[in-house]
Design a protein around this motif. Structure first.
Motif, short mmCIF file in Angstrom:
data_model
loop_
_atom_site.label_atom_id
_atom_site.label_comp_id
_atom_site.label_asym_id
_atom_site.label_seq_id
_atom_site.Cartn_x
_atom_site.Cartn_y
_atom_site.Cartn_z
N VAL A 1 -7.69 -4.29 21.47
CA VAL A 1 -6.75 -3.29 20.96
C VAL A 1 -5.59 -3.97 20.24
O VAL A 1 -5.17 -3.54 19.16
N ARG A 2 -5.07 -5.05 20.81
CA ARG A 2 -3.97 -5.78 20.17
C ARG A 2 -4.39 -6.35 18.81
O ARG A 2 -3.63 -6.28 17.85
N MET A 3 -5.59 -6.93 18.75
CA MET A 3 -6.03 -7.51 17.49
C MET A 3 -6.26 -6.44 16.43
O MET A 3 -5.86 -6.62 15.28
N LEU A 4 -6.84 -5.32 16.81
CA LEU A 4 -7.05 -4.23 15.86
C LEU A 4 -5.72 -3.66 15.38
O LEU A 4 -5.50 -3.49 14.18
N ALA A 5 -4.81 -3.41 16.32
CA ALA A 5 -3.49 -2.90 15.94
C ALA A 5 -2.74 -3.92 15.09
O ALA A 5 -2.05 -3.55 14.13
N VAL B 1 -0.34 -5.52 10.02
CA VAL B 1 -0.17 -6.54 9.00
C VAL B 1 -0.51 -5.97 7.62
O VAL B 1 0.23 -6.18 6.65
N VAL B 2 -1.60 -5.24 7.53
CA VAL B 2 -1.98 -4.65 6.25
C VAL B 2 -0.95 -3.63 5.79
O VAL B 2 -0.53 -3.63 4.63
N ALA B 3 -0.50 -2.77 6.71
CA ALA B 3 0.53 -1.78 6.35
C ALA B 3 1.81 -2.47 5.93
O ALA B 3 2.46 -2.06 4.95
N GLY B 4 2.21 -3.50 6.64
CA GLY B 4 3.42 -4.24 6.30
C GLY B 4 3.29 -4.94 4.96
O GLY B 4 4.25 -5.00 4.18
N TRP B 5 2.10 -5.47 4.69
CA TRP B 5 1.86 -6.15 3.41
C TRP B 5 2.00 -5.17 2.25
O TRP B 5 2.56 -5.50 1.20
N MET B 6 1.51 -3.95 2.45
CA MET B 6 1.57 -2.94 1.41
C MET B 6 3.01 -2.46 1.16
O MET B 6 3.33 -2.02 0.07
N LEU B 7 3.85 -2.53 2.18
CA LEU B 7 5.24 -2.10 2.06
C LEU B 7 6.20 -3.28 2.11
O LEU B 7 7.34 -3.14 2.54
N ALA B 8 5.76 -4.44 1.66
CA ALA B 8 6.50 -5.70 1.85
C ALA B 8 7.88 -5.73 1.20
O ALA B 8 8.68 -6.59 1.53
N LEU B 9 8.17 -4.84 0.30
CA LEU B 9 9.44 -4.91 -0.40
C LEU B 9 10.57 -4.16 0.29
O LEU B 9 11.67 -4.11 -0.23
N ASN B 10 10.32 -3.61 1.45
CA ASN B 10 11.42 -2.95 2.16
C ASN B 10 11.45 -3.39 3.63
O ASN B 10 10.56 -4.08 4.11
N LEU C 1 6.92 -4.03 10.12
CA LEU C 1 5.51 -3.79 10.45
C LEU C 1 4.71 -5.08 10.40
O LEU C 1 3.90 -5.36 11.28
N PHE C 2 4.94 -5.87 9.36
CA PHE C 2 4.23 -7.14 9.21
C PHE C 2 4.52 -8.08 10.37
O PHE C 2 3.61 -8.67 10.96
N ALA C 3 5.79 -8.20 10.74
CA ALA C 3 6.17 -9.10 11.85
C ALA C 3 5.57 -8.65 13.17
O ALA C 3 5.03 -9.47 13.93
N ALA D 1 1.34 -8.99 17.48
CA ALA D 1 0.24 -8.34 18.19
C ALA D 1 -1.08 -9.08 17.96
O ALA D 1 -1.85 -9.31 18.90
N LEU D 2 -1.33 -9.47 16.74
CA LEU D 2 -2.56 -10.20 16.42
C LEU D 2 -2.57 -11.56 17.12
O LEU D 2 -3.58 -11.96 17.70
#
Length: 81
Positions: free
Chosen positions: A13-17, A22-31, A37-39, A44-45
């Motif tokens: 569950v931690r790896m999936l989350a 990470v993907v969501a944070g990467w997509m919104l990396a400019l704010n 989210l990325f951190a 979690a990963l």
């Protein structure tokens, strides 16, 4: 010596989350939200891959299944009485 305190389902569950965050944070990396989210995703990963959670250690929690009478971090061979 082993210090694992996460069971297999907890780790999955931690790896999936973590991947999702990470993907969501990467997509919104400019704010700020994207960076947060990325951190959190990396944390979690990482804990899912390693199998050890510092917060679990702090609060004495373990989600590992252990044989009756043994702690999750001990070697069963050393506990012969």
């Amino acid at each position: 010596m082993r210090f694992l305190n996460e069971g297999q389902s907890d780790r999955a569950v931690r790896m999936l989350a973590g991947i999702v965050l990470v993907v969501a944070g990467w997509m919104l990396a400019l704010n700020t939200l994207g960076v947060a989210l990325f951190a959190n995703g990396v944390i979690a990963l990482g804990t899912g891959i390693v199998g050890w959670c510092p917060a679990y250690t702090l609060f004495g929690i373990s989600t590992m299944k252990t044989p009756a009478g043994h702690c999750p971090n001990c070697d069963t061979e050393r506990h012969h009485v």
